[in-house]
Design a protein around this motif. Structure first.
Motif, PDB file in Angstrom:
ATOM      1  N   LEU A 189       0.826  -1.209   0.000  1.00  0.00           N
ATOM      2  CA  LEU A 189       0.000   0.000   0.000  1.00  0.00           C
ATOM      3  C   LEU A 189       0.864   1.264   0.000  1.00  0.00           C
ATOM      4  N   LEU A 190       1.917   1.263   0.796  1.00  0.00           N
ATOM      5  CA  LEU A 190       2.839   2.410   0.824  1.00  0.00           C
ATOM      6  C   LEU A 190       3.508   2.608  -0.527  1.00  0.00           C
ATOM      7  N   SER A 191       3.928   1.527  -1.134  1.00  0.00           N
ATOM      8  CA  SER A 191       4.557   1.604  -2.448  1.00  0.00           C
ATOM      9  C   SER A 191       3.597   2.195  -3.474  1.00  0.00           C
ATOM     10  N   ALA A 192       2.336   1.749  -3.450  1.00  0.00           N
ATOM     11  CA  ALA A 192       1.339   2.281  -4.375  1.00  0.00           C
ATOM     12  C   ALA A 192       1.105   3.769  -4.117  1.00  0.00           C
ATOM     13  N   LYS A 193       1.050   4.134  -2.859  1.00  0.00           N
ATOM     14  CA  LYS A 193       0.828   5.547  -2.494  1.00  0.00           C
ATOM     15  C   LYS A 193       1.986   6.420  -2.955  1.00  0.00           C
ATOM     16  N   LEU A 194       3.219   6.004  -2.659  1.00  0.00           N
ATOM     17  CA  LEU A 194       4.391   6.818  -2.969  1.00  0.00           C
ATOM     18  C   LEU A 194       4.656   6.930  -4.467  1.00  0.00           C
ATOM     19  N   THR A 195       4.345   5.887  -5.228  1.00  0.00           N
ATOM     20  CA  THR A 195       4.575   5.915  -6.669  1.00  0.00           C
ATOM     21  C   THR A 195       3.349   6.400  -7.443  1.00  0.00           C
ATOM     22  N   GLN A 196       2.263   6.676  -6.721  1.00  0.00           N
ATOM     23  CA  GLN A 196       1.010   7.125  -7.343  1.00  0.00           C
ATOM     24  C   GLN A 196       0.467   6.117  -8.355  1.00  0.00           C
ATOM     25  N   ARG A 197       0.786   4.829  -8.127  1.00  0.00           N
ATOM     26  CA  ARG A 197       0.267   3.769  -9.000  1.00  0.00           C
ATOM     27  C   ARG A 197      -1.013   3.211  -8.394  1.00  0.00           C
ATOM     28  N   PRO A 198      -2.005   2.926  -9.222  1.00  0.00           N
ATOM     29  CA  PRO A 198      -3.224   2.327  -8.679  1.00  0.00           C
ATOM     30  C   PRO A 198      -3.005   0.862  -8.305  1.00  0.00           C
ATOM     31  N   ILE A 199      -3.811   0.418  -7.380  1.00  0.00           N
ATOM     32  CA  ILE A 199      -3.828  -1.005  -7.009  1.00  0.00           C
ATOM     33  C   ILE A 199      -4.512  -1.740  -8.152  1.00  0.00           C
ATOM     34  N   SER A 200      -3.846  -2.747  -8.708  1.00  0.00           N
ATOM     35  CA  SER A 200      -4.459  -3.470  -9.816  1.00  0.00           C
ATOM     36  C   SER A 200      -5.531  -4.435  -9.321  1.00  0.00           C
ATOM     37  N   ARG A 201      -5.379  -4.915  -8.082  1.00  0.00           N
ATOM     38  CA  ARG A 201      -6.363  -5.842  -7.511  1.00  0.00           C
ATOM     39  C   ARG A 201      -6.334  -5.766  -5.999  1.00  0.00           C
ATOM     40  N   MET A 202      -7.515  -5.691  -5.416  1.00  0.00           N
ATOM     41  CA  MET A 202      -7.643  -5.777  -3.961  1.00  0.00           C
ATOM     42  C   MET A 202      -8.832  -6.689  -3.656  1.00  0.00           C
ATOM     43  N   ASP A 203      -8.553  -7.789  -2.995  1.00  0.00           N
ATOM     44  CA  ASP A 203      -9.617  -8.663  -2.514  1.00  0.00           C
ATOM     45  C   ASP A 203      -9.919  -8.253  -1.088  1.00  0.00           C
ATOM     46  N   TYR A 204     -11.193  -8.183  -0.744  1.00  0.00           N
ATOM     47  CA  TYR A 204     -11.577  -7.745   0.590  1.00  0.00           C
ATOM     48  C   TYR A 204     -12.815  -8.489   1.046  1.00  0.00           C
TER      49      TYR A 204
END
Length: 112
Positions: free
Chosen positions: A82-97
């Motif tokens: 999540l931090l990596s996605a936030k810092l690089t401004q990349r969207p999460i390609s998949r999140m299962d919840y």
């Protein structure tokens, strides 16, 4: 009086075989939902719960926050993704919840 002994191994074995067969052909409902292409607005922790503030409200969730535990190694891995996605401004390609009581979303899996 004659005593009759039954071999219970055979009926139990047949029940076990039937259950294994039934489980292999019957569809099982998935408990997790999946959402993709989601940007992370913020990440943090509250006690032992990690959270991610998402740009969108996932279907079934009460808000745009998804939680995970920091007490497990898996939770720490989730936070690093999540931090990596936030810092690089990349969207999460998949999140299962999983949606828990009150519409609280709990992260099961996350991918960039």
């Amino acid at each position: 009086m004659e005593v009759v002994y039954m071999n219970m191994a055979s009926p139990i074995r047949h029940i076990g075989i039937f259950c294994a067969f039934a489980a292999s052909i019957m569809p099982i409902a998935a408990s997790a939902e999946t959402i993709g292409n989601v940007k992370i607005r913020n990440v943090g922790n509250q006690g032992t719960q990690l959270y991610a503030l998402l740009e969108v409200v996932p279907p079934g969730c009460a808000n745009n926050v998804a939680y995970h535990s920091s007490e497990t190694q898996a939770g720490q891995y989730v936070m690093s993704i999540l931090l990596s996605a936030k810092l690089t401004q990349r969207p999460i390609s998949r999140m299962d919840y999983t949606v828990r009581a009150g519409g609280i979303c709990w992260i099961d899996l996350v991918e960039i």
